[in-house]
Design a protein around this motif. Structure first.
Motif, mmCIF file in Angstrom:
data_model
loop_
_atom_site.group_PDB
_atom_site.id
_atom_site.type_symbol
_atom_site.label_atom_id
_atom_site.label_comp_id
_atom_site.label_asym_id
_atom_site.label_seq_id
_atom_site.Cartn_x
_atom_site.Cartn_y
_atom_site.Cartn_z
ATOM 1 N N MET A 72 12.279 5.566 -4.771
ATOM 2 C CA MET A 72 11.121 7.250 -5.257
ATOM 3 C C MET A 72 10.939 7.562 -3.823
ATOM 4 O O MET A 72 11.409 6.627 -2.530
ATOM 5 C CB MET A 72 10.036 6.935 -5.312
ATOM 6 C CG MET A 72 9.149 5.502 -4.549
ATOM 7 S SD MET A 72 6.772 5.734 -4.321
ATOM 8 C CE MET A 72 6.887 7.255 -3.803
ATOM 9 N N TYR A 82 -8.967 10.917 -2.248
ATOM 10 C CA TYR A 82 -9.942 10.089 -1.199
ATOM 11 C C TYR A 82 -10.551 10.976 -1.030
ATOM 12 O O TYR A 82 -10.463 12.399 -0.483
ATOM 13 C CB TYR A 82 -8.416 9.439 -0.116
ATOM 14 C CG TYR A 82 -8.139 8.076 -0.304
ATOM 15 C CD1 TYR A 82 -8.276 6.726 -0.524
ATOM 16 C CD2 TYR A 82 -6.718 9.028 -0.486
ATOM 17 C CE1 TYR A 82 -6.871 6.348 -0.756
ATOM 18 C CE2 TYR A 82 -5.821 7.857 -1.110
ATOM 19 C CZ TYR A 82 -5.700 6.485 -1.627
ATOM 20 O OH TYR A 82 -4.908 4.835 -2.106
ATOM 21 N N LYS A 85 -17.739 3.404 2.309
ATOM 22 C CA LYS A 85 -17.975 4.931 2.329
ATOM 23 C C LYS A 85 -17.141 5.617 1.075
ATOM 24 O O LYS A 85 -16.690 6.791 1.078
ATOM 25 C CB LYS A 85 -17.988 4.532 3.754
ATOM 26 C CG LYS A 85 -16.832 5.178 3.559
ATOM 27 C CD LYS A 85 -16.448 5.249 5.930
ATOM 28 C CE LYS A 85 -15.122 4.534 6.301
ATOM 29 N NZ LYS A 85 -15.193 4.721 7.900
ATOM 30 N N SER A 140 -11.008 3.299 9.765
ATOM 31 C CA SER A 140 -10.805 4.436 9.066
ATOM 32 C C SER A 140 -9.066 4.329 8.593
ATOM 33 O O SER A 140 -8.429 5.436 8.016
ATOM 34 C CB SER A 140 -11.433 5.793 8.978
ATOM 35 O OG SER A 140 -10.254 6.232 10.586
ATOM 36 N N ILE A 191 -5.911 4.483 5.424
ATOM 37 C CA ILE A 191 -6.179 3.974 4.161
ATOM 38 C C ILE A 191 -4.345 4.305 4.179
ATOM 39 O O ILE A 191 -3.097 4.812 4.730
ATOM 40 C CB ILE A 191 -6.616 5.588 3.666
ATOM 41 C CG1 ILE A 191 -7.787 5.872 3.620
ATOM 42 C CG2 ILE A 191 -5.631 6.115 1.945
ATOM 43 C CD1 ILE A 191 -8.467 7.287 3.195
ATOM 44 N N ALA A 192 -3.805 3.138 3.182
ATOM 45 C CA ALA A 192 -2.419 3.311 3.205
ATOM 46 C C ALA A 192 -2.518 2.994 1.522
ATOM 47 O O ALA A 192 -3.279 2.583 0.491
ATOM 48 C CB ALA A 192 -2.324 1.106 3.397
ATOM 49 N N ASP A 193 -1.584 3.918 0.895
ATOM 50 C CA ASP A 193 -1.656 4.315 -0.143
ATOM 51 C C ASP A 193 0.131 4.110 -0.933
ATOM 52 O O ASP A 193 0.961 4.466 -0.531
ATOM 53 C CB ASP A 193 -1.412 5.859 -0.379
ATOM 54 C CG ASP A 193 -1.557 6.098 -2.022
ATOM 55 O OD1 ASP A 193 -2.507 6.100 -2.376
ATOM 56 O OD2 ASP A 193 -0.377 6.159 -2.746
ATOM 57 N N LYS A 249 2.983 2.032 -2.857
ATOM 58 C CA LYS A 249 3.718 1.935 -4.225
ATOM 59 C C LYS A 249 5.072 1.067 -4.106
ATOM 60 O O LYS A 249 5.428 0.874 -3.312
ATOM 61 C CB LYS A 249 4.282 3.663 -4.169
ATOM 62 C CG LYS A 249 3.254 4.840 -4.524
ATOM 63 C CD LYS A 249 2.868 5.180 -3.008
ATOM 64 C CE LYS A 249 2.421 6.487 -2.982
ATOM 65 N NZ LYS A 249 2.434 7.163 -1.391
ATOM 66 N N GLN A 289 -8.140 0.474 3.766
ATOM 67 C CA GLN A 289 -8.058 1.107 2.236
ATOM 68 C C GLN A 289 -7.304 0.857 2.092
ATOM 69 O O GLN A 289 -6.060 2.324 2.015
ATOM 70 C CB GLN A 289 -9.238 2.968 1.875
ATOM 71 C CG GLN A 289 -8.893 3.032 1.070
ATOM 72 C CD GLN A 289 -9.415 1.723 -0.576
ATOM 73 O OE1 GLN A 289 -10.466 1.446 -0.826
ATOM 74 N NE2 GLN A 289 -8.448 1.455 -1.885
ATOM 75 N N THR A 296 -4.682 1.084 -1.683
ATOM 76 C CA THR A 296 -3.681 1.165 -3.266
ATOM 77 C C THR A 296 -3.156 1.195 -3.513
ATOM 78 O O THR A 296 -2.178 1.675 -2.997
ATOM 79 C CB THR A 296 -4.673 2.665 -2.849
ATOM 80 O OG1 THR A 296 -6.023 3.093 -2.194
ATOM 81 C CG2 THR A 296 -5.037 3.134 -4.436
ATOM 82 N N HIS A 315 6.884 1.490 -1.205
ATOM 83 C CA HIS A 315 6.931 3.063 -0.116
ATOM 84 C C HIS A 315 6.019 2.906 0.288
ATOM 85 O O HIS A 315 4.865 2.490 -1.108
ATOM 86 C CB HIS A 315 7.690 4.034 -1.353
ATOM 87 C CG HIS A 315 7.128 5.689 -0.704
ATOM 88 N ND1 HIS A 315 5.737 5.977 0.060
ATOM 89 C CD2 HIS A 315 8.173 6.239 0.067
ATOM 90 C CE1 HIS A 315 6.461 7.695 1.075
ATOM 91 N NE2 HIS A 315 7.729 7.515 0.967
ATOM 92 N N THR A 337 2.680 5.084 2.065
ATOM 93 C CA THR A 337 2.226 6.418 2.841
ATOM 94 C C THR A 337 0.879 5.623 4.143
ATOM 95 O O THR A 337 -0.323 5.686 2.947
ATOM 96 C CB THR A 337 1.946 7.259 1.686
ATOM 97 O OG1 THR A 337 2.918 7.421 1.340
ATOM 98 C CG2 THR A 337 1.549 8.591 2.508
ATOM 99 N N TYR A 359 -2.093 6.475 6.104
ATOM 100 C CA TYR A 359 -2.390 7.256 7.287
ATOM 101 C C TYR A 359 -3.910 7.027 7.586
ATOM 102 O O TYR A 359 -4.344 5.525 7.450
ATOM 103 C CB TYR A 359 -3.577 8.404 6.155
ATOM 104 C CG TYR A 359 -3.140 9.046 4.891
ATOM 105 C CD1 TYR A 359 -2.714 10.206 4.506
ATOM 106 C CD2 TYR A 359 -3.056 7.945 3.702
ATOM 107 C CE1 TYR A 359 -1.683 10.696 4.060
ATOM 108 C CE2 TYR A 359 -2.329 8.530 2.176
ATOM 109 C CZ TYR A 359 -1.455 10.144 2.505
ATOM 110 O OH TYR A 359 -1.249 11.081 1.306
ATOM 111 N N ILE A 388 1.353 10.087 9.688
ATOM 112 C CA ILE A 388 1.152 9.564 8.977
ATOM 113 C C ILE A 388 2.362 8.566 8.437
ATOM 114 O O ILE A 388 3.197 9.602 9.911
ATOM 115 C CB ILE A 388 1.585 10.170 7.350
ATOM 116 C CG1 ILE A 388 0.241 11.136 7.165
ATOM 117 C CG2 ILE A 388 1.759 9.677 6.074
ATOM 118 C CD1 ILE A 388 0.161 12.852 6.148
ATOM 119 N N LEU A 426 5.310 6.798 6.981
ATOM 120 C CA LEU A 426 6.401 7.082 5.506
ATOM 121 C C LEU A 426 6.521 6.045 6.007
ATOM 122 O O LEU A 426 7.601 4.919 6.649
ATOM 123 C CB LEU A 426 6.801 7.733 5.343
ATOM 124 C CG LEU A 426 6.132 9.227 5.298
ATOM 125 C CD1 LEU A 426 6.617 10.205 5.036
ATOM 126 C CD2 LEU A 426 5.489 9.106 4.269
#
Lengths: 345, 345, 345, 345
Positions: B200, B246, B303, C171, C173-175, C177, C229, C231, C242, C244, C246, C306, C308
């Motif tokens: 991916m 988000y 938040k 703040s 944010i770690a998305d 996969k 955060q 996810t 992977h 992503t 932020y 960002i 990656l």
């Protein structure tokens, strides 16, 4: 409306029955049983059914199956035979998607399934549920043994050749490939994503239960002794079955005549598609539909005829075929509720 | 019966339109065009449609599109704008699945799509085809700009929060994942099986066309300036889209109230399923259906509010949504022909 | 030669250790334990190792682990803490691939893993095994808590930014996969091929064990309070991760300076590849290797940066990193036995 | 050090050669050509090679191939025959991974590949590069026709049976399955992810180029006329090939003797693994390695013997085998640079 019960609705053939029956215009889903999931809403286990199926699972003893018109068994082998008699006595028809009523030969059943057959009377009256080869009997049946997935492809593919006496019945080779859903929804290491994707293998090459079932049925089509080498393989796709059927011609015949033989055999069949000679059917061309497609090949115009057969193992190979039988048993048009367009891509 | 034409039926949104429309009870498929495949039967290119669709492709100049009631453009960007005026003049409604009529801001269109917009008049009257946010206008529209797949998920997911003024509109982050069919049916190395499976990646992270479309629409819902970080990823699955949205709450609110906000917003929507708070929707739960499912999360009651949204990119994200618009435009019940049960497994 | 023992070698991190160590020039595989598979040859369970690994599994009590120089625990959480003291007393080094020695905060461990921590002394001396951030301590360690797969990507990706004080630490944010092998080799329905392929979903969105581990480590890099955060998502691929990432910039900085920051931070690292600014790394570019690749993005030159990050979750995310630690602990060149070229396609 | 050139390094066999040769201890990668990618660094096209291969592609006319010791052609059919003579004249050895030097029968070549053979002299001296059946000749060869992927499995599987005269040579049936990478890295619709995943099909059933190649080689092993039905299938996996080989025994023989026949035949082979009788080899058990594994079956102790053969189509079926030949041609131990442990899971 036909009141339908499903015993063992948590597996793949169960959820596939629900997918089909939820939109079947003549069916009222009445009961679905699961000992383990008693009280759980079906749609909580299968969110794909949210808004489509409102039923909850109930424990087998609580489900009023005898109030149904027909009960499908989407259960392991051995469950249907334990309950069929009571249901039949109450006037409920029975369609078993497992093997309890497939093999007429009890000794064979017990050898291959490793459990005693406890319900000989029902077995005696049970009808093999392959409509294209057995339609009249299914119409009048009270109890159906729904064919295995592999046997469906082998019978549809070999039947015209055997009936016409064109091939050597004692040297059939069926090299078959199945998607992983054919192995069921069981917590087993071997069918984990990380074990079964990006790889393939044969299994049960030396012996597989679908051989005796297929031979028993094929033998009805010819007086010559049938001998079949059936070799299943596990393929990294969810649904889909591809059978590559080899046979040796006994007599010379033109390719046009071969093709005509199949087109004639299946010309009135809603769910059998004889593709042009030399085609290569893909399993996705029948994905999520009750269609079975086949195509003939004859390399070098030689002695080998090859029949390529594809179906969705969960539909024509299981739940769709069961609904097709139900339609026949209740006098409905055979294609009722089964007219899905295959999902591609 | 509504007479339907399809321009450019050889791609995935085209074949998906055919899959849906073949069984739509109020539709008569009348014409389908393809310059390259002129004369070829649709079912010869897509065997899944054998027995379901009898049409052949015809070259654009031969197809009598002006005799249709509605024409869908399942074409590359720029095709619909060249033909829309003539069709509208002939009383034919137009639904474009590409971007020609999505962006009201011509400068933005020309910047992001790299072609001049040649049809300002039609653009001016075009209606953005997202029924859940724009139903009244769609009912009266002659021409529809069907939303992009990603923008559909982002708008449905953010709309209730923005309208209620609950979140900081200038710091939205949408981390989105799409199946490979979203890239279309094009002969390109990057989307070969051997390149795109078992791997991916993100793409277009620094800039993507779906950002201005989404922002233009979201801005209608709030007076605060919207700023959106949209990050698309390519996932090894055929269909399916999963957007992880988000947002930062501006005011304190209970989780129950958040959930209620969404349930109220979509309580009459046939195709939006607000799942229980804290659910994790799977893309397969909507496979091959027009459903969009979403669920809310609020980690640590902090938040951040997270909206998980799934849809089938080819159905609710494209062809199903287009048919939903058509139903509205012709006064049909919105769900006509769109009631497929998702295919699982 | 380093005598190596592996406790719990039947899972994916176990077999990956074997794949790597079988060709490690300074290692002698000495013992591998499995209660269930006692006496079974490793290569009978994993035919990929036929001809490469001759060992058989032995029951834990029969394995002479105290004769090893180092023992890897590729076991469920809680196993290493029960055996570490005895091994250390015998002069054996310990590398735990589970969580027993990752979190210094015992209360946090007990909250997230649901078992009491019974080995506080060893925990106190344990070293967090992320060489790129903790190399000196690893060199002198007797016991290593090998990082989780997700935390590795998040720390490598955020570290240069946090250390430089460039981003708002509260703040993040770690998305993220992950491929399905990250879920282990367990007989569970949810990770069956037919459940986990051609679909994706988020999981553990509201709370996940890797959050406290990552925050504990990130907090070492900055005096500002870190809030993250995280996810996680399950992706239909066997290996690969992977992330992503932020973050919001606090101060203006040029993209060139951002890129330089990362290149400087990792310029001597054998296993960290800082790709050109704006690249989109694919997980397959590190498949079956110990490499981690990352790339920076800054959409619209705005406030969001960002990162990656890709790695093979079983190698740099688990077993490869463990071997990297072993090399350091035994004074070997860090890349010994870890120079695989990624497998592509 | 052997100076190695690669012509046409942008396809899958090219990048696989690079993966193997990058760590080959006796090789110095010297030149790699691509007309289209002239000047592009190999690692920019294949990020998996970043830090492993520093070469850039150069246009064919600029590459000093004549300074190499050996040149591999990972090109379409017809390229090697145009350049081989010049290279041989300059003392450079040639290994062609395409078909130019596979078929000794020029008429057959021209029939199946549709181009004239322009290099009969080189063809006459070319050696078929299957080490297990042709080792002595390979050692002394200047030019190698590297076998096709399918033919490798069929020859290794049938050879012991044919040489021993145990089977009817005129009724061989080889039902073979290949991963999609076998179709190459070409921008073609049919091998897109969305076309080739979650589905399978047969192809070329009536006629395929690998039949004459295989028959030409098998015929060397028996005086009886060989007739082969070869049926290829496309399977949704990246790498891997599984051949299910059927043959009819002419004489009775015990299963033990059959097994012994194969074990004896391949007992000194580093890359052939004869698994226990009745095993079911998986393709992943050889993934990314030069191993070929096989297992024998004899259902019902009957007349059919079945050989299951798996290999990685890009390694033992292509680039690994080519390197194996190179090792022989340069007097190196055959396994040099080829000792990868298969990647599982």
């Amino acid at each position: 409306m036909i009141k339908v019960g499903i015993v063992g609705g948590t597996g793949y053939t169960g959820v596939e029955l629900l997918r089909i029956l939820a939109l079947h215009p003549e069916v009222q889903l009445t009961a679905i049983t699961s000992r383990k999931e008693d009280g759980v809403k079906v749609a909580d286990m299968y969110p794909s059914l949210r808004g489509k199926v409102d039923l909850a699972f109930s424990a087998p003893d609580k489900a009023n199956l005898t109030e149904c018109d027909v009960v499908f068994f989407a259960t392991p082998h051995g469950v249907a035979m334990a309950q069929a008699q009571e249901l039949l006595a109450a006037g409920v028809k029975v369609i078993d998607l497992a093997a309890d009523f497939r093999l007429k030969d009890v000794a064979q059943f017990e050898k291959w399934y490793g459990i005693p057959h406890t319900c000989h009377d029902v077995l005696a009256e049970a009808v093999y549920g392959l409509p294209e080869l057995n339609r009249a009997a299914i119409r009048n049946a009270r109890v159906i043994g729904n064919p295995g997935c592999y046997p469906t492809t082998m019978q549809i593919g070999y039947a015209p050749l055997l009936r016409a006496g064109l091939i050597e019945a004692d040297s059939l080779i069926a090299d078959c490939k199945s998607g992983v859903s054919g192995a069921g929804r069981k917590a087993e290491i071997g069918i984990l994503f990380s074990e079964a994707s990006d790889t393939m293998k044969a299994y049960g090459v030396s012996a597989h239960r679908h051989t005796p079932e297929t031979v028993e049925q094929l033998q009805k089509l010819t007086s010559e002794p049938v001998s079949l080498q059936f070799t299943p393989h596990l393929i990294p796709m969810i649904r889909g079955m591809h059978s590559t059927l080899y046979a040796r011609l006994k007599t010379d015949i033109s390719n046009e005549a071969l093709q005509q033989l199949f087109e004639d055999a299946y010309k009135d069949e809603e769910f059998i598609d004889v593709m042009p000679f030399g085609s290569h059917p893909e399993t996705r061309s029948v994905r999520a539909s009750n269609m079975l497609r086949l195509a003939l090949h004859r390399p070098g115009n030689g002695k080998n005829v090859i029949v390529l057969v594809v179906q969705d193992n969960l539909v024509k190979g299981a739940s769709g075929q069961a609904v097709q039988c139900m339609n026949l048993m209740f006098g409905l048009p055979e294609q009722t509720g089964l007219q899905h367009v295959p999902v591609l891509p």
